[in-house]
Enzyme design. Structure first.
Site, PDB file in Angstrom:
ATOM      1  N   ASP A 487     -15.770   3.281   8.000  1.00 22.11           N
ATOM      2  CA  ASP A 487     -16.729   2.770   7.090  1.00 22.11           C
ATOM      3  C   ASP A 487     -17.360   1.576   7.570  1.00 22.11           C
ATOM      4  OD1 ASP A 487     -16.270   4.591   4.820  1.00 22.11           O
ATOM      5  OD2 ASP A 487     -14.411   3.874   4.477  1.00 22.11           O
TER       6      ASP A 487
HETATM    7  C1  BGC Z   1     -12.191  -1.073   4.204  1.00 26.10           C
HETATM    8  C2  BGC Z   1     -12.273   0.529   4.461  1.00 26.10           C
HETATM    9  C3  BGC Z   1     -12.776   1.259   3.368  1.00 26.10           C
HETATM   10  C4  BGC Z   1     -14.178   0.692   2.569  1.00 26.10           C
HETATM   11  C5  BGC Z   1     -14.120   1.611   1.439  1.00 26.10           C
HETATM   12  C6  BGC Z   1     -13.647  -1.247   3.506  1.00 26.10           C
HETATM   13  O1  BGC Z   1     -13.795  -2.677   3.188  1.00 26.10           O
HETATM   14  O2  BGC Z   1     -12.240  -1.693   5.249  1.00 26.10           O
HETATM   15  O3  BGC Z   1     -11.063   0.968   5.065  1.00 26.10           O
HETATM   16  O4  BGC Z   1     -12.849   2.583   3.633  1.00 26.10           O
HETATM   17  O5  BGC Z   1     -13.779  -0.574   2.422  1.00 26.10           O
HETATM   18  O6  BGC Z   1     -13.752   1.189   0.160  1.00 26.10           O
HETATM   19  C1  NOJ Z   2     -10.541   4.488   4.215  1.00 29.84           C
HETATM   20  C2  NOJ Z   2     -11.636   5.321   3.459  1.00 29.84           C
HETATM   21  O1  NOJ Z   2     -11.036   5.748   2.389  1.00 29.84           O
HETATM   22  C3  NOJ Z   2     -11.839   6.244   4.614  1.00 29.84           C
HETATM   23  O2  NOJ Z   2     -13.023   7.176   3.900  1.00 29.84           O
HETATM   24  C4  NOJ Z   2     -12.334   5.996   5.854  1.00 29.84           C
HETATM   25  O3  NOJ Z   2     -12.456   6.761   6.750  1.00 29.84           O
HETATM   26  C5  NOJ Z   2     -11.373   4.739   6.557  1.00 29.84           C
HETATM   27  N1  NOJ Z   2     -11.237   3.725   5.445  1.00 29.84           N
HETATM   28  C6  NOJ Z   2     -11.807   4.138   7.786  1.00 29.84           C
HETATM   29  O4  NOJ Z   2     -12.701   3.190   7.438  1.00 29.84           O
END
Ligand code: BGC
Ligand code: NOJ
Length: 817
Positions: A487
């Site tokens: 993400d």
């Molecule tokens: C986090 C991710 C997460 C995303 C969506 C980001 O700030 O680092 O791990 O998937 O937010 O909520």
């Molecule tokens: C948490 C999110 O829920 C997931 O969808 C994503 O792949 C990982 N973070 C990595 O960013």
């Protein structure tokens, strides 16, 4: 240091001191009523949706971290001393303390001033309520006169509004107290037909429903005025902060025990029968009274507790292993499966790190979660798949998230996470392999939930695959869109405005930035789709799929291979990300894991080369970090990944979710020793002995462990709700132990440490129980050379599906070669 121990027999984790480094939590409920509960009884409850139907209030990021919960107070009425039998909130020194987190229940025991207390918290199956069964015993030589006070803080239902809209909220709170039951009915007068109730099995000496009366001005939970003076105020909340407290007097002779049951529940009335009389403003209680009466009776409570045990026996009995490794055994047999059910039920919504007011269900998250629970609740997995597919767009793309109450796509966030569609193919493949329910592919499923747009589920899978083909970039690799699995690798975002959310801010419609990770995912998902198509008799689709995969593989070799590992992506300027030519972020974990899992490089040694590079550059004793070298500053063209200080989260933290990808990849190249070694680095039970470093619960996986660039290397964060649960479970059960579901049977293909001499798996699969004994006399890591079914040798290593029978099918597998 340890803060407790496992009780494998009872399938409990026993916490032996209350001051754990972080609250160590458990979940109550597994259907529609849920609660978070910590080892000191902190947490809150909700019905289905932690934002819109929150029963009790909770303040995150509090000091102490975990304040507010399902509290009881005990008071010695002769001396005026009082304490909390769950330690919080008074934090009075307890002579004995023990918290047992079990499957769907938590029991907290303590002893203070020779008064023993035990509270069991659980949610009966099929009900929208929770029970606190409280037992108190006098261990003194003399009789004692005690007061028991309960305490919960009602949330005004919408947790977001509850924490922000005070000009309104301080005026809306309403309660009723009838026959000793406290009813919370804020907003019931208008558009709600649900209310909460808090009941007690004993005659009340008093009650309170106004928080500030119960506490008294400038006092807190550790010193409530009602408890201190030993008498409730019988307050009725009008506005302000509705609260629930019962006061019960308990006189105990020496060695005498008494039991009090508290029931906290949620109830809905038919809209036209909300009130007692149409013109009254009092709740019609006729529908709820029988439920309350049922659970104030101890016999029914005990029976419900027994049913809950049987429920979990049933679910966990589907896959059980006896291996030489105790950490693998207990995590696979009990805790990892249990955690997978939590991610199924709650996705990423409510834990001590997910506030319950944020995201809905993630499209990619929920599809991956399926890998961990499909064998336990296949019917609910089916429903989940159809719900997810219904949020897919005509283009094949998907809403990134959908709301659990409405099952509609979340427009705030929209679509364009270009990996999303492929996870649907993998989710459906896992479901088909588990169940053999090919009919699901013919289910009519709408796009964007629009009536009239229904197409068979199979068509959704085709569109998922085509989505990528219609979005290729300059090198012929898939365009990344907003982001792929990571993400935080935001290659089209270019955010330079403080406070802007990387996740939701508008991205440019990039036509350059590409993802090698999606390319690998496309190949892996495409291979499944080709098999599915062929088995459905759609040979042409299968051929086309394979041809496109072959093309993509060529592109990956040309533009996705960096010499010693796979490149991660190309940025908006067409420059590689995750390449030796980069200053920072030279090598990433995701493309190594996904490309090898897709089978790329298995023939020509590139897979091994890539995995050796992971071992050299990314592996640490606390797990495999996401990339190296960590980004030391913010890069506008990379986005959120470089917003985290080095070693945390996606910026070179151990993001546990994708460690299993490397582990699977290692099993694919036959490296059982390394696969298991990597698994042990993140296995929470194996980390129990370093509790003061790890800090999170030793019975569940956490999303992240701080990487080697962080000052707190080894510290876990964000336990419970993470894709790590499903991936580690899937990896150990299906790839290391190697009892793997396949379209036509159960494959037996273990890849294990050479020192393991034997192990046994019991697996229920398509109506039969298989007891599979694996022997490894020659100390191999892989290679089933002999497979006996009921004593008869069969060819190959797939156990065929056979008609259900009552006795187990006995299987023996021997590794050799
Ligand atoms: C986090 C991710 C997460 C995303 C969506 C980001 O700030 O680092 O791990 O998937 O937010 O909520
Ligand atoms: C948490 C999110 O829920 C997931 O969808 C994503 O792949 C990982 N973070 C990595 O960013």
């Amino acid at each position: 240091m340890r803060y407790g121990h496992f009780d494998d027999q009872r399938r409990e984790y026993v916490i032996t001191r209350p001051d754990t480094p972080l609250p160590w939590m458990n979940y109550l409920g597994c259907e529609f009523y849920f609660g978070i509960i910590s080892n000191t009884a902190g947490g809150y409850s909700f019905y289905r949706d932690a934002r819109l139907r929150r029963l009790t209030r909770y303040r995150y990021n509090n000091a102490p971290f975990d304040s507010g919960g399902r509290y009881l107070y005990l008071r010695d009425n002769d001396t005026g001393e009082f304490w909390s039998p769950s330690w919080q909130p008074t934090r009075t020194k307890l002579d004995k303390y023990e918290c047992r987190h079990g499957l769907g229940y938590t029991i907290i025991r303590s002893s203070c001033k020779k008064i023993e207390a035990q509270t069991s918290y659980f949610v009966p199956l099929g009900e929208t309520l929770e029970i606190w069964k409280f037992r108190v015993t006098n261990r003194r030589k003399k009789p004692v006169k005690l007061s028991v006070f309960s305490s919960i803080e009602f949330c005004l239902w919408d947790a977001q509004d509850d924490a922000t809209n005070f000009q309104r909220n301080f005026n809306t709170g309403q309660v009723e107290v009838v026959d000793g039951v406290i009813y919370h009915k804020t907003e019931y007068r208008e558009r709600r037909n649900h209310f909460a109730y808090f009941a007690c099995s004993k005659k009340l000496a008093g009650f309170d429903t106004q928080r500030d009366t119960f506490l008294g001005a400038y006092r807190s939970w550790d010193n409530p005025a009602a408890v201190a003076r030993g008498k409730s105020f019988n307050s009725i909340a009008h506005g302000w902060a509705p609260h629930g407290s019962h006061h019960v007097k308990v006189n105990l002779k020496p060695r005498e025990t008494k039991e009090i049951i508290f029931v906290l529940g949620y109830h809905e009335n038919p809209a036209d029968r909300k009130f007692n009389r149409p013109d009254s403003q009092t709740i019609n209680k006729k529908t709820v009274r029988p439920i309350i009466a049922k659970y104030l009776d101890g016999r029914n409570v005990d029976a419900a507790f027994e049913s809950l045990r049987r429920y979990w026996d049933g679910l966990l009995g589907i896959y059980q292993v006896r291996s030489p490794d105790i950490h693998a055994n207990r995590i696979v047999n009990i805790w990892n499966a249990y955690q997978c059910m939590a991610t199924f039920n709650l996705s990423r919504s409510a834990s001590f790190y997910e506030s319950g007011i944020g995201r809905g269900l993630g499209f990619r998250d929920s599809n991956q979660d399926l890998l961990g629970f499909v064998h336990m609740v296949p019917a609910r997995a089916r429903e989940r798949i159809l719900d997810l597919a219904a949020t897919q767009l005509q283009s094949g793309g998907a809403f990134h998230q959908y709301q659990p109450l409405t099952k509609r796509g979340n427009h705030n966030l929209g679509s364009n996470f270009n990996d999303d569609p492929h996870w649907l193919i993998l989710g459906v493949a896992a479901y088909l392999k588990e169940t053999g329910d090919w009919k699901i592919l013919d289910e009519p499923v709408p796009f964007e939930n629009a009536p009239g747009s229904e197409q068979p589920l199979y068509e959704h899978l085709r569109r998922s695959f085509n989505y990528t083909l219609e979005r290729l970039g300059p090198h012929g690799l898939p365009l990344i869109g907003r982001a792929d699995w990571n993400d935080c690798l935001n290659l089209n975002c270019f955010s330079n405005t403080p406070g802007q959310s990387f996740q939701t801010t508008t991205n440019k419609d990039g036509k350059v930035a590409e993802s090698v990770f999606i390319a690998g995912l496309f190949v892996r998902a495409g291979k499944e789709l080709a098999v599915i198509a062929r088995k459905r008799g759609q040979g042409e689709d299968a051929e086309r799929c394979l041809a496109e995969i072959a093309k993509m593989e060529t592109v990956i070799y040309q533009h996705g291979w960096d010499g010693e590992w796979f490149v991660r992506a190309y940025d908006d300027f067409g420059r590689p990300v995750g390449s030796k030519i980069c200053d920072e972020g030279k090598i990433f974990i995701e493309s190594q894991g996904m490309c090898v899992m897709a089978g790329i490089g298995l023939q020509d040694g590139k897979a091994k080369l890539s995995l050796n590079s992971v071992n050299k550059h990314l592996a640490t004793r606390h797990g495999i970090v996401l990339q190296q070298p960590a980004y030391s500053k913010y890069y506008l063209h990379l986005g959120e990944i470089s917003s985290y200080p080095p070693g945390y989260k996606e910026n070179a933290g151990v993001f546990c979710h994708n460690n299993p990808w490397i582990i699977i990849a290692e099993t694919m190249v036959g490296n059982g020793n390394r696969a298991f070694d990597y698994y042990m680095r993140i296995n929470p039970s194996a980390r129990e002995k370093i509790g003061e470093i790890h800090r999170c619960e030793p019975y569940v996986f956490a999303q992240m462990i701080a990487g080697k660039d962080a000052p707190t290397h080894g510290e876990a964060k964000n336990s419970w709700l993470t894709g790590t649960a499903a991936w580690t479970y899937f990896t150990v059960t299906q790839w290391i132990l190697g009892i793997r579901t396949d379209y036509d049977g159960l494959r037996v293909d273990p890849v294990i440490p050479a020192k393991w001499k034997r192990f046994t798996v019991t697996r229920r699969f398509r109506g039969n129980t298989y007891v599979i004994k694996v022997k490894n006399p020659k100390g191999k890591q892989r290679g089933v050379k002999k497979l006996l079914v009921d004593g008869k040798e069969i060819a190959g290593n797939v156990l065929p599906v056979c008609p259900p029978r009552s006795d187990p099918i006995r299987v023996e597998a021997v590794l050799e070669g």
